[in-house]
Design a protein around this motif. Structure first.
Motif, PDB file in Angstrom:
ATOM      1  N   ILE A  82      13.416   9.408 -29.159  1.00  0.00           N
ATOM      2  CA  ILE A  82      13.859  10.796 -29.302  1.00  0.00           C
ATOM      3  C   ILE A  82      15.374  10.885 -29.172  1.00  0.00           C
ATOM      4  CG2 ILE A  82      13.803  13.085 -28.226  1.00  0.00           C
ATOM      5  CD1 ILE A  82      10.894  12.510 -27.450  1.00  0.00           C
ATOM      6  N   LEU A  83      15.923  10.230 -28.131  1.00  0.00           N
ATOM      7  CA  LEU A  83      17.362  10.318 -27.874  1.00  0.00           C
ATOM      8  C   LEU A  83      18.192   9.538 -28.887  1.00  0.00           C
ATOM      9  CD1 LEU A  83      17.338   9.985 -23.965  1.00  0.00           C
ATOM     10  CD2 LEU A  83      17.627  12.064 -25.337  1.00  0.00           C
ATOM     11  N   ALA A  84      17.547   8.615 -29.616  1.00  0.00           N
ATOM     12  CA  ALA A  84      18.266   7.842 -30.629  1.00  0.00           C
ATOM     13  C   ALA A  84      18.526   8.643 -31.904  1.00  0.00           C
ATOM     14  CB  ALA A  84      17.484   6.573 -30.966  1.00  0.00           C
ATOM     15  N   GLU A  85      17.832   9.783 -32.048  1.00  0.00           N
ATOM     16  CA  GLU A  85      18.073  10.634 -33.222  1.00  0.00           C
ATOM     17  C   GLU A  85      19.476  11.240 -33.151  1.00  0.00           C
ATOM     18  OE1 GLU A  85      16.163  11.191 -35.821  1.00  0.00           O
ATOM     19  OE2 GLU A  85      14.461   9.974 -35.130  1.00  0.00           O
ATOM     20  N   GLU A  86      20.195  11.209 -34.280  1.00  0.00           N
ATOM     21  CA  GLU A  86      21.572  11.706 -34.299  1.00  0.00           C
ATOM     22  C   GLU A  86      21.658  13.180 -33.944  1.00  0.00           C
ATOM     23  OE1 GLU A  86      23.485  10.863 -37.950  1.00  0.00           O
ATOM     24  OE2 GLU A  86      23.335   8.674 -37.761  1.00  0.00           O
ATOM     25  N   SER A  87      20.630  13.930 -34.261  1.00  0.00           N
ATOM     26  CA  SER A  87      20.650  15.376 -34.020  1.00  0.00           C
ATOM     27  C   SER A  87      20.311  15.748 -32.577  1.00  0.00           C
ATOM     28  CB  SER A  87      19.664  16.078 -34.962  1.00  0.00           C
ATOM     29  OG  SER A  87      18.351  15.593 -34.758  1.00  0.00           O
ATOM     30  N   VAL A  88      19.946  14.758 -31.749  1.00  0.00           N
ATOM     31  CA  VAL A  88      19.528  15.032 -30.369  1.00  0.00           C
ATOM     32  C   VAL A  88      20.635  14.614 -29.412  1.00  0.00           C
ATOM     33  CG1 VAL A  88      17.850  14.516 -28.554  1.00  0.00           C
ATOM     34  CG2 VAL A  88      17.101  14.728 -30.938  1.00  0.00           C
ATOM     35  N   SER A  89      21.126  15.563 -28.633  1.00  0.00           N
ATOM     36  CA  SER A  89      22.161  15.265 -27.639  1.00  0.00           C
ATOM     37  C   SER A  89      21.589  15.147 -26.228  1.00  0.00           C
ATOM     38  CB  SER A  89      23.249  16.344 -27.648  1.00  0.00           C
ATOM     39  OG  SER A  89      22.697  17.614 -27.323  1.00  0.00           O
ATOM     40  N   GLU A  90      20.430  15.766 -26.009  1.00  0.00           N
ATOM     41  CA  GLU A  90      19.771  15.657 -24.716  1.00  0.00           C
ATOM     42  C   GLU A  90      18.314  16.062 -24.867  1.00  0.00           C
ATOM     43  OE1 GLU A  90      21.764  18.337 -22.066  1.00  0.00           O
ATOM     44  OE2 GLU A  90      20.668  20.079 -22.794  1.00  0.00           O
ATOM     45  N   PHE A  91      17.501  15.617 -23.899  1.00  0.00           N
ATOM     46  CA  PHE A  91      16.095  15.991 -23.868  1.00  0.00           C
ATOM     47  C   PHE A  91      15.856  16.716 -22.550  1.00  0.00           C
ATOM     48  CE2 PHE A  91      11.622  15.195 -22.785  1.00  0.00           C
ATOM     49  CZ  PHE A  91      10.999  15.608 -23.957  1.00  0.00           C
ATOM     50  N   GLU A  92      15.445  17.973 -22.632  1.00  0.00           N
ATOM     51  CA  GLU A  92      15.223  18.765 -21.444  1.00  0.00           C
ATOM     52  C   GLU A  92      13.781  19.245 -21.398  1.00  0.00           C
ATOM     53  OE1 GLU A  92      16.908  22.757 -19.113  1.00  0.00           O
ATOM     54  OE2 GLU A  92      17.540  22.314 -21.166  1.00  0.00           O
ATOM     55  N   THR A  93      13.178  19.123 -20.243  1.00  0.00           N
ATOM     56  CA  THR A  93      11.834  19.649 -20.031  1.00  0.00           C
ATOM     57  C   THR A  93      11.900  20.682 -18.915  1.00  0.00           C
ATOM     58  OG1 THR A  93      11.370  17.813 -18.519  1.00  0.00           O
ATOM     59  CG2 THR A  93      10.626  17.581 -20.785  1.00  0.00           C
ATOM     60  N   THR A  94      11.282  21.818 -19.140  1.00  0.00           N
ATOM     61  CA  THR A  94      11.235  22.889 -18.154  1.00  0.00           C
ATOM     62  C   THR A  94       9.775  23.203 -17.858  1.00  0.00           C
ATOM     63  OG1 THR A  94      13.303  23.832 -18.985  1.00  0.00           O
ATOM     64  CG2 THR A  94      11.914  25.261 -17.643  1.00  0.00           C
ATOM     65  N   PHE A  95       9.457  23.346 -16.567  1.00  0.00           N
ATOM     66  CA  PHE A  95       8.071  23.553 -16.152  1.00  0.00           C
ATOM     67  C   PHE A  95       7.920  24.891 -15.444  1.00  0.00           C
ATOM     68  CE2 PHE A  95       9.120  19.055 -16.093  1.00  0.00           C
ATOM     69  CZ  PHE A  95       8.120  18.508 -16.877  1.00  0.00           C
ATOM     70  N   GLU A  96       6.865  25.612 -15.793  1.00  0.00           N
ATOM     71  CA  GLU A  96       6.479  26.830 -15.084  1.00  0.00           C
ATOM     72  C   GLU A  96       5.059  26.608 -14.575  1.00  0.00           C
ATOM     73  OE1 GLU A  96       6.990  30.383 -17.320  1.00  0.00           O
ATOM     74  OE2 GLU A  96       9.032  29.881 -17.972  1.00  0.00           O
ATOM     75  N   TRP A  97       4.935  26.541 -13.252  1.00  0.00           N
ATOM     76  CA  TRP A  97       3.659  26.176 -12.638  1.00  0.00           C
ATOM     77  C   TRP A  97       2.809  27.421 -12.387  1.00  0.00           C
ATOM     78  CZ3 TRP A  97       3.101  21.133 -13.030  1.00  0.00           C
ATOM     79  CH2 TRP A  97       4.251  20.344 -13.060  1.00  0.00           C
ATOM     80  N   ALA A  98       1.603  27.438 -12.955  1.00  0.00           N
ATOM     81  CA  ALA A  98       0.706  28.577 -12.814  1.00  0.00           C
ATOM     82  C   ALA A  98       0.304  28.750 -11.347  1.00  0.00           C
ATOM     83  CB  ALA A  98      -0.545  28.392 -13.677  1.00  0.00           C
ATOM     84  N   SER A  99       0.281  29.985 -10.913  1.00  0.00           N
ATOM     85  CA  SER A  99      -0.059  30.277  -9.516  1.00  0.00           C
ATOM     86  C   SER A  99      -1.559  30.197  -9.245  1.00  0.00           C
ATOM     87  CB  SER A  99       0.453  31.667  -9.138  1.00  0.00           C
ATOM     88  OG  SER A  99      -0.109  32.653  -9.987  1.00  0.00           O
ATOM     89  N   ALA A 100      -2.367  30.059 -10.307  1.00  0.00           N
ATOM     90  CA  ALA A 100      -3.817  29.986 -10.128  1.00  0.00           C
ATOM     91  C   ALA A 100      -4.225  28.760  -9.316  1.00  0.00           C
ATOM     92  CB  ALA A 100      -4.523  29.962 -11.486  1.00  0.00           C
ATOM     93  N   VAL A 101      -3.427  27.696  -9.388  1.00  0.00           N
ATOM     94  CA  VAL A 101      -3.666  26.474  -8.616  1.00  0.00           C
ATOM     95  C   VAL A 101      -2.424  26.212  -7.778  1.00  0.00           C
ATOM     96  CG1 VAL A 101      -4.074  23.982  -8.712  1.00  0.00           C
ATOM     97  CG2 VAL A 101      -5.223  25.510 -10.338  1.00  0.00           C
ATOM     98  N   GLN A 102      -2.600  26.080  -6.479  1.00  0.00           N
ATOM     99  CA  GLN A 102      -1.455  25.868  -5.591  1.00  0.00           C
ATOM    100  C   GLN A 102      -0.702  24.605  -5.991  1.00  0.00           C
ATOM    101  OE1 GLN A 102      -2.454  25.252  -1.484  1.00  0.00           O
ATOM    102  NE2 GLN A 102      -0.358  25.472  -0.760  1.00  0.00           N
TER     103      GLN A 102
END
Length: 223
Positions: A82-102
């Protein structure tokens, strides 16, 4: 931006509604869907901590720590592509944890890895291939049971985990001081990592009676 929604199943509260015996506390196991996403999040965090942030060729010791938290050669290779692609400068993952499970507050909410880390990821993948780095005799998962009899110098926890591709619960014997810490880890929904010999006898539960270590899975990442 590619949003991915993982639906959680209905939680089964029957384990907590019926206490089997005095001195025993049960909680519902972690849903498989939550474990998958949690493992991915902690794997990304481990990549950043053990491979990217040191900014040097990863050592075998650091790779073992990363593998214990879900990192694999294929994981490193996929992110490298993924990072080797010229169009990609960074890979970011964002998580939102559901409150249904602690969930544990120690779980990352976001991990960002820049394209300049691709060579480090490639070195990690090559070393994982050449050295056949694998985890020590460890397993990880959510604490689903606490057991202690008054006056006993030891307590027991049960950890819900995957073993040989199947769900199981493994009992771990802890000295009282460490058991008291485990009560807090259970309250805060912090998955634990255990290292030790798992004894398996026909018709009897899986147990680790003398663990080499037992601590929250996120603890070593932050050290």
């Amino acid at each position: 931006m590619i949003p991915v929604l993982i639906r959680l199943p209905e939680t089964d509260d029957s384990a907590t509604a019926q206490q089997p015996l005095p001195g025993i506390e049960r909680s519902a196991p972690e849903p498989f869907e939550r474990r998958v996403v949690r493992t991915f999040a902690q794997s990304m965090d481990a990549l950043q901590t053990y491979i990217v942030d040191p900014a040097r060729e990863p050592t075998v010791a650091s790779l073992v720590d990363a593998v214990e938290r879900g990192v694999s050669r294929e994981f490193c290779m996929a992110l490298h592509r993924i990072l080797a692609e010229e169009s990609v400068s960074e890979f970011e993952t964002t998580f939102e944890w559901a409150s249904a499970v602690q969930h544990s507050d120690s779980l990352p909410s976001s991990v960002r890895i820049g394209a300049d880390a691709r060579e480090l990821l490639n070195m990690a993948a090559e070393k994982l291939r050449a050295k056949k780095v694998g985890p020590r005799q460890v397993f990880s998962g959510k604490i689903v049971e606490l057991r202690h009899e008054q006056g006993d110098a030891f307590g027991w926890i049960k950890v819900s985990t995957l073993r040989n591709g199947r769900w199981c619960e493994i009992g771990v014997k802890l000295r009282l001081e460490q058991y008291n810490h485990a009560v807090g880890w259970h309250r805060d929904a912090r998955p634990v990592l255990v290292e030790g010999q798992v004894r398996s006898e026909f018709g009897r539960p899986l147990v680790v009676s003398d663990p080499l270590r037992c601590h929250p899975l996120d603890e070593s990442i932050l050290m």
